[in-house]
Design a protein around this motif. Structure first.
Motif, PDB file in Angstrom:
ATOM      1  N   GLY A  43      52.322  42.436  68.143  1.00 23.28           N
ATOM      2  CA  GLY A  43      53.558  41.713  67.925  1.00 23.28           C
ATOM      3  C   GLY A  43      54.298  42.249  66.725  1.00 23.28           C
ATOM      4  N   SER A  44      53.543  42.706  65.718  1.00 24.10           N
ATOM      5  CA  SER A  44      54.112  43.275  64.503  1.00 24.10           C
ATOM      6  C   SER A  44      53.043  44.119  63.836  1.00 24.10           C
ATOM      7  N   VAL A  45      53.480  45.118  63.066  1.00 20.98           N
ATOM      8  CA  VAL A  45      52.545  45.918  62.265  1.00 20.98           C
ATOM      9  C   VAL A  45      52.955  45.868  60.797  1.00 20.98           C
ATOM     10  N   SER A  46      53.514  44.755  60.388  1.00 17.10           N
ATOM     11  CA  SER A  46      53.992  44.638  59.009  1.00 17.10           C
ATOM     12  C   SER A  46      52.967  44.013  58.078  1.00 17.10           C
ATOM     13  N   HIS A  47      51.759  43.704  58.585  1.00 19.69           N
ATOM     14  CA  HIS A  47      50.773  42.985  57.790  1.00 19.69           C
ATOM     15  C   HIS A  47      49.621  43.899  57.402  1.00 19.69           C
ATOM     16  N   LEU A  48      49.204  43.806  56.149  1.00 13.58           N
ATOM     17  CA  LEU A  48      48.078  44.592  55.670  1.00 13.58           C
ATOM     18  C   LEU A  48      46.762  44.052  56.206  1.00 13.58           C
ATOM     19  N   LEU A  49      46.660  42.746  56.354  1.00 15.87           N
ATOM     20  CA  LEU A  49      45.446  42.087  56.829  1.00 15.87           C
ATOM     21  C   LEU A  49      45.769  41.275  58.083  1.00 15.87           C
ATOM     22  N   GLY A  50      44.723  40.884  58.795  1.00 14.85           N
ATOM     23  CA  GLY A  50      44.903  40.013  59.954  1.00 14.85           C
ATOM     24  C   GLY A  50      45.484  40.696  61.162  1.00 14.85           C
ATOM     25  N   GLU A  51      45.114  41.959  61.372  1.00 15.54           N
ATOM     26  CA  GLU A  51      45.678  42.684  62.514  1.00 15.54           C
ATOM     27  C   GLU A  51      45.330  42.009  63.837  1.00 15.54           C
ATOM     28  N   ARG A  52      44.146  41.443  63.934  1.00 18.09           N
ATOM     29  CA  ARG A  52      43.715  40.847  65.203  1.00 18.09           C
ATOM     30  C   ARG A  52      44.701  39.770  65.678  1.00 18.09           C
ATOM     31  N   ARG A  53      45.293  39.051  64.741  1.00 17.46           N
ATOM     32  CA  ARG A  53      46.237  37.994  65.119  1.00 17.46           C
ATOM     33  C   ARG A  53      47.510  38.560  65.744  1.00 17.46           C
ATOM     34  N   GLU A  54      47.782  39.820  65.484  1.00 18.83           N
ATOM     35  CA  GLU A  54      49.013  40.442  65.975  1.00 18.83           C
ATOM     36  C   GLU A  54      48.855  41.115  67.333  1.00 18.83           C
ATOM     37  N   LEU A  55      47.648  41.142  67.876  1.00 23.04           N
ATOM     38  CA  LEU A  55      47.422  41.846  69.134  1.00 23.04           C
ATOM     39  C   LEU A  55      48.080  41.121  70.299  1.00 23.04           C
ATOM     40  N   ARG A  56      48.618  41.884  71.215  1.00 25.09           N
ATOM     41  CA  ARG A  56      49.239  41.360  72.444  1.00 25.09           C
ATOM     42  C   ARG A  56      48.592  42.064  73.630  1.00 25.09           C
ATOM     43  N   PRO A  57      47.360  41.663  74.010  1.00 22.82           N
ATOM     44  CA  PRO A  57      46.617  42.404  75.051  1.00 22.82           C
ATOM     45  C   PRO A  57      47.334  42.492  76.385  1.00 22.82           C
ATOM     46  N   ASP A  58      48.173  41.496  76.731  1.00 22.00           N
ATOM     47  CA  ASP A  58      48.875  41.558  78.017  1.00 22.00           C
ATOM     48  C   ASP A  58      49.853  42.718  78.079  1.00 22.00           C
ATOM     49  N   GLU A  59      50.188  43.297  76.910  1.00 24.13           N
ATOM     50  CA  GLU A  59      51.150  44.403  76.864  1.00 24.13           C
ATOM     51  C   GLU A  59      50.475  45.751  76.649  1.00 24.13           C
ATOM     52  N   ASN A  60      49.154  45.785  76.651  1.00 24.07           N
ATOM     53  CA  ASN A  60      48.439  47.047  76.467  1.00 24.07           C
ATOM     54  C   ASN A  60      48.802  48.036  77.578  1.00 24.07           C
ATOM     55  N   THR A  61      48.821  49.319  77.206  1.00 22.69           N
ATOM     56  CA  THR A  61      49.028  50.385  78.187  1.00 22.69           C
ATOM     57  C   THR A  61      47.992  51.470  77.936  1.00 22.69           C
ATOM     58  N   VAL A  62      47.979  52.464  78.810  1.00 24.85           N
ATOM     59  CA  VAL A  62      47.066  53.590  78.644  1.00 24.85           C
ATOM     60  C   VAL A  62      47.824  54.880  78.950  1.00 24.85           C
ATOM     61  N   THR A  63      47.578  55.902  78.143  1.00 26.34           N
ATOM     62  CA  THR A  63      48.162  57.221  78.371  1.00 26.34           C
ATOM     63  C   THR A  63      47.048  58.167  78.800  1.00 26.34           C
ATOM     64  N   VAL A  64      47.274  58.894  79.865  1.00 28.47           N
ATOM     65  CA  VAL A  64      46.301  59.860  80.375  1.00 28.47           C
ATOM     66  C   VAL A  64      46.892  61.255  80.192  1.00 28.47           C
ATOM     67  N   THR A  65      46.179  62.112  79.471  1.00 28.98           N
ATOM     68  CA  THR A  65      46.657  63.475  79.240  1.00 28.98           C
ATOM     69  C   THR A  65      45.607  64.477  79.694  1.00 28.98           C
ATOM     70  N   PRO A  66      46.036  65.630  80.198  1.00 26.70           N
ATOM     71  CA  PRO A  66      45.073  66.716  80.411  1.00 26.70           C
ATOM     72  C   PRO A  66      44.661  67.283  79.068  1.00 26.70           C
ATOM     73  N   GLY A  67      43.444  67.797  78.969  1.00 27.91           N
ATOM     74  CA  GLY A  67      42.977  68.342  77.697  1.00 27.91           C
ATOM     75  C   GLY A  67      42.683  67.244  76.708  1.00 27.91           C
ATOM     76  N   LEU A  68      42.699  67.596  75.431  1.00 26.04           N
ATOM     77  CA  LEU A  68      42.329  66.656  74.379  1.00 26.04           C
ATOM     78  C   LEU A  68      43.470  66.455  73.408  1.00 26.04           C
ATOM     79  N   VAL A  69      43.656  65.219  72.968  1.00 25.76           N
ATOM     80  CA  VAL A  69      44.627  64.856  71.950  1.00 25.76           C
ATOM     81  C   VAL A  69      43.916  64.368  70.705  1.00 25.76           C
ATOM     82  N   GLY A  70      43.056  63.366  70.833  1.00 26.43           N
ATOM     83  CA  GLY A  70      42.357  62.800  69.687  1.00 26.43           C
ATOM     84  C   GLY A  70      41.198  63.669  69.222  1.00 26.43           C
ATOM     85  N   SER A  71      40.875  63.559  67.933  1.00 25.91           N
ATOM     86  CA  SER A  71      39.758  64.315  67.353  1.00 25.91           C
ATOM     87  C   SER A  71      38.471  63.507  67.288  1.00 25.91           C
ATOM     88  N   TYR A  72      38.578  62.179  67.455  1.00 25.28           N
ATOM     89  CA  TYR A  72      37.428  61.277  67.319  1.00 25.28           C
ATOM     90  C   TYR A  72      37.193  60.537  68.636  1.00 25.28           C
TER      91      TYR A  72
END
Length: 781
Positions: free
Chosen positions: A678-707
């Motif tokens: 919902g917002s990323v303006s908070h240093l703490l309490g990120e869990r309260r800001e989650l909106r799981p109904d709006e989650n998406t997924v990106t599928v890419t060929p190859g690798l993007v992330g290092s971890y």
């Protein structure tokens, strides 16, 4: 009191480690010779270090032991890293009140014996040079042998006693602490929480360790590379003040780069460093904490030194040097008509304000320097030391697009005028460490708001009417530079940046101009001190809120005036009016100029992003888009949305056995969960800001992330069932069943085979960006 008690405990642990290291093995094998590994010593009958040993380490040890976040600071990326040893003191510590002493391999000490004086303990035997001592007093051998004796249960979730969190306490045993460690933590052998070495790998490492861990001579650069080094060092070290100021600017932007020569087929990487000695003499490193700090010498020389460590994906930032690059920089900085009368100093105030430091360099030249390799510029933020952990990353959305203001003579002149009047408002809070947080933050918030008012007034004066506020304001890369469009991904506690607009239309986007781009770099890269105290690190994080909002402001300003507030408020749902207005710098600084872009639908944000794609189409490319040959089920997977995705890891590697001829190689894809907020303006309490109904997924060929957080494997024919299983995820039990069918757990007997094959395809298909992946964030589910 808890803090004091913890410090006393650490001091006692260190003291005990020193005692057991110095006397426990000494009674059996004689006193330790801390100088034994000060220099490389070769041995003809030993396995080749460069040809046999380091490749094994890369595949099995570097995947956890590399960079600042290596467990116990043990780096397996080079022989010198093993010789240095380990330390129980973490590099990342968000609670320390005092800045820590830097412990950078190859910089802060030159020899293993010097590291012993800095509380690093040996992992190779430094006692009598016998086979028995090398095995018994060598911690590395003991930990490898422990895994052989106590392998993890194959394919099961690893024992709960094994802590895999990135902020876990250091459990590395020093000296004869290894005896108790073997009794109390039998499943804690190395590789930690992963399958043991294959028999041939274990034999090779054991033989090498028994012979005293001899090294090979360091590989010398090729004749061509040496010739290019000489040419570039001559270029960087001219005597004219204009040359010296430009070289300082270039160094402060390239010090993290893996530099290579574009005509060198071997692609050996180099680092740009500051030296007290000129070209032609041995490099004498300037050992400052940050590249902006006082070098302590009368004249700095910029030198190129070979990169001696294994290239790892999480810190790999390649940057090409060549004839065209040199000509470009000559044109921008050396042949241009301007003068430099004096060189700036290195005070804390100077470090905090690059606009004042480099005021003599043309604004347009500086901006173009950064834009030419904008992916690299942003990569400094997402791959540099600042980008580690949830608290450092919760300042950005999980996926957003980035574009840039177009550099023109008019823009350059206007920016130069703005900065000449208001550069003092752009001072950064990272000039020095500070134990205060609130007072500096309030001070810099006031400076930021004053700058935003000046900037908005500048935009209003320059734009004047709708005819000036349109897509022509965006840099199009001159139709050939793919750095004009970027996608940034956040993976909860790490991040990635790639060229192009990847995935479906994102929730947010940034448009970045020169002052913002420069401040991002100096706040989070050049000025950031990973060894700094809590005040330095928190002020860096808090100030980044302002910079994110600036990028969002530039994007929103291109929307119809009547729609800007609604889009802004969606990005900051649940936040106060004051927080939402900060996007504009306060209610009094709203941009009243109407957009000159024609909109035909009610969804103006999506339409603007689509028009941006159209404008930048010539430079977007499709390297990270699913090809027509990709299984259709992957497109269905990429279209999934909603709460079911919350059970997936942030970054997963999917190996697909493709149909075709027998023995056809599998394909690698990245599944990147985009966690909605919902917002990323908070240093703490990120869990309260989650909106799981709006989650998406990106599928890419190859690798993007290092971890990678997880590995999955499926045949192309299984992908529809796999996609449907993800769509139906509702609980941890559902995800467990999913992993049982398609997961390659960290305990799987096939784990290393899958890892090796993924790395091989990574190096083959993405040779410039490829490096060893990091497994410290692999899940245990």
């Amino acid at each position: 009191m808890r803090r004091i008690a913890a410090l006393i405990g650490l001091m006692l642990v260190a003291a005990c480690a020193a005692v057991v290291t110095g006397s426990g093995f000494a009674s059996r094998f004689g006193a330790a010779d801390t100088e034994r590994f000060d220099v490389r010593v070769t041995q003809l009958d030993a396995p080749s270090y460069e040809g046999v040993i380091q490749p094994i380490l890369d595949r099995r040890c570097v995947v956890c032991h590399a960079c600042n976040d290596a467990p116990c600071q043990l780096k397996a990326t080079s022989w010198e890293g093993l010789a240095r040893g380990a330390s129980k003191t973490p590099v990342y510590d968000a609670t320390r009140l005092l800045a820590a002493a830097p412990s950078r391999l190859g910089i802060d000490a030159d020899k293993a014996s010097e590291w012993r004086e800095r509380d690093f303990f040996a992992v190779l035997n430094e006692h009598a040079p016998t086979v028995e001592a090398n095995r018994t007093a060598g911690l590395m051998h003991r930990l490898l042998a422990l895994k052989q004796q106590h392998p993890l249960p194959a394919g099961e979730v690893a024992d709960a006693s094994l802590d895999f969190s990135i902020n876990r306490e250091a459990s590395c045993p020093a000296g004869t602490q290894i005896d108790a460690y073997e009794r109390t933590t039998p499943l804690g052998g190395m590789p930690f929480g992963l399958p043991g070495l294959a028999a041939d790998e274990y034999r090779a490492l054991t033989r090498w360790l028994e012979l005293g861990a001899p090294a090979s001579p360091a590989r010398a650069p090729t004749p061509l590379a040496l010739q290019r080094v000489a040419q570039w060092e001559l270029f960087f070290n001219g005597d004219a003040l204009k040359q010296q100021l430009f070289s300082r600017y270039a160094y402060e932007h390239l010090f993290l780069a893996h530099l290579y020569f574009d005509d060198d087929a071997d692609r050996q990487y180099f680092k740009l460093v500051r030296s007290a000695t000129p070209p032609g003499q041995p490099v004498q490193l300037v050992r400052s904490r940050r590249p902006v700090d006082d070098p302590g010498v009368a004249r700095v020389y910029y030198r190129l030194v070979p990169e001696r460590e294994t290239i790892v994906a999480k810190t790999h930032m390649p940057y090409a040097l060549g004839a065209d690059r040199m000509a470009r920089w000559r044109s921008l900085f050396l042949d241009a008509s301007y003068s430099v009368d004096t060189l700036p100093g290195y005070s804390a105030a100077t470090a905090a304000n690059p606009f004042a430091t480099f005021a003599a360099l043309p604004v347009g030249a500086r901006y173009r320097f950064m834009l030419d390799e904008a992916e690299f510029t942003i990569m400094g933020f997402v791959k540099g030391p600042v980008c580690r952990g949830q608290m450092a990353l919760d300042v950005i959305r999980d996926r957003f697009w980035v574009t840039f203001m177009a550099p023109t003579e008019r823009y350059d002149a206007a920016m130069a005028d703005l900065l000449s009047r208001d550069a003092n408002l752009l001072r950064l809070p990272t000039g020095h460490s500070n134990t205060d947080v609130l007072i500096p933050w309030l001070h810099y918030a006031r400076l930021e708001n004053r700058y935003l008012k000046a900037r908005t007034d500048f935009y209003a004066g320059e734009l004047r009417g709708p005819e000036n506020l349109d897509l022509r304001l965006l840099w199009d890369g001159e139709g050939r530079n793919a750095n004009a469009a970027l996608t940034v991904f956040r993976h909860y506690d790490s991040a990635s940046v790639v060229k192009g607009f990847v995935g479906d239309t994102p929730e947010t986007a940034w448009v970045i101009g020169y002052p913002l781009l420069e401040r991002i770099h100096y706040l989070l890269v050049a000025n950031f001190d990973v060894y700094g105290n809590v005040g330095h690190q928190l002020n860096s994080r808090l100030y980044m809120d302002f910079l994110r909002m600036e990028g969002e402001f530039n994007f929103i300003s291109m929307l119809p005036r009547a729609q800007r507030t609604a889009v802004r408020d969606r990005w900051y749902r649940g936040d106060s009016l004051g927080t939402r207005e900060q996007v504009y710098g306060g209610a009094s600084t709203t941009l009243d100029v109407e957009s000159g872009i024609r909109f035909r639908t009610a969804d103006v944000k999506r339409e603007l992003l689509d028009q941006m794609k159209t404008r930048l189409a010539p430079v977007l490319g499709d390297g990270l888009a699913l090809s027509r040959d990709a299984p259709p089920a992957l497109r269905e997977l990429a279209a999934l949305r909603g709460a079911a995705l919350q059970w997936l890891p942030e970054s997963s590697v999917l190996v697909v056995d493709m149909p075709g001829a027998p023995g056809a190689p599998p394909a690698t894809f990245n599944l990147l969960r985009n966690t909605a907020h919902g917002s990323v303006s908070h240093l703490l309490g990120e869990r309260r800001e989650l909106r799981p109904d709006e989650n998406t997924v990106t599928v890419t060929p190859g690798l993007v992330g290092s971890y990678p957080n997880a590995f999955f494997r499926a045949t192309a024919g299984e992908l529809p069932a796999m996609t449907e299983a993800i769509r139906r995820l509702r609980s941890d039990a559902d995800y467990t069943a999913f992993v049982e069918r398609w997961g390659v757990r960290r305990t799987s007997p096939s784990f290393w085979a899958v890892s090796d094959a993924v790395h091989a395809r990574y190096a083959r298909d993405q040779p410039l960006s490829a490096g060893v992946l990091d497994f410290n964030r692999l899940e245990n589910r």
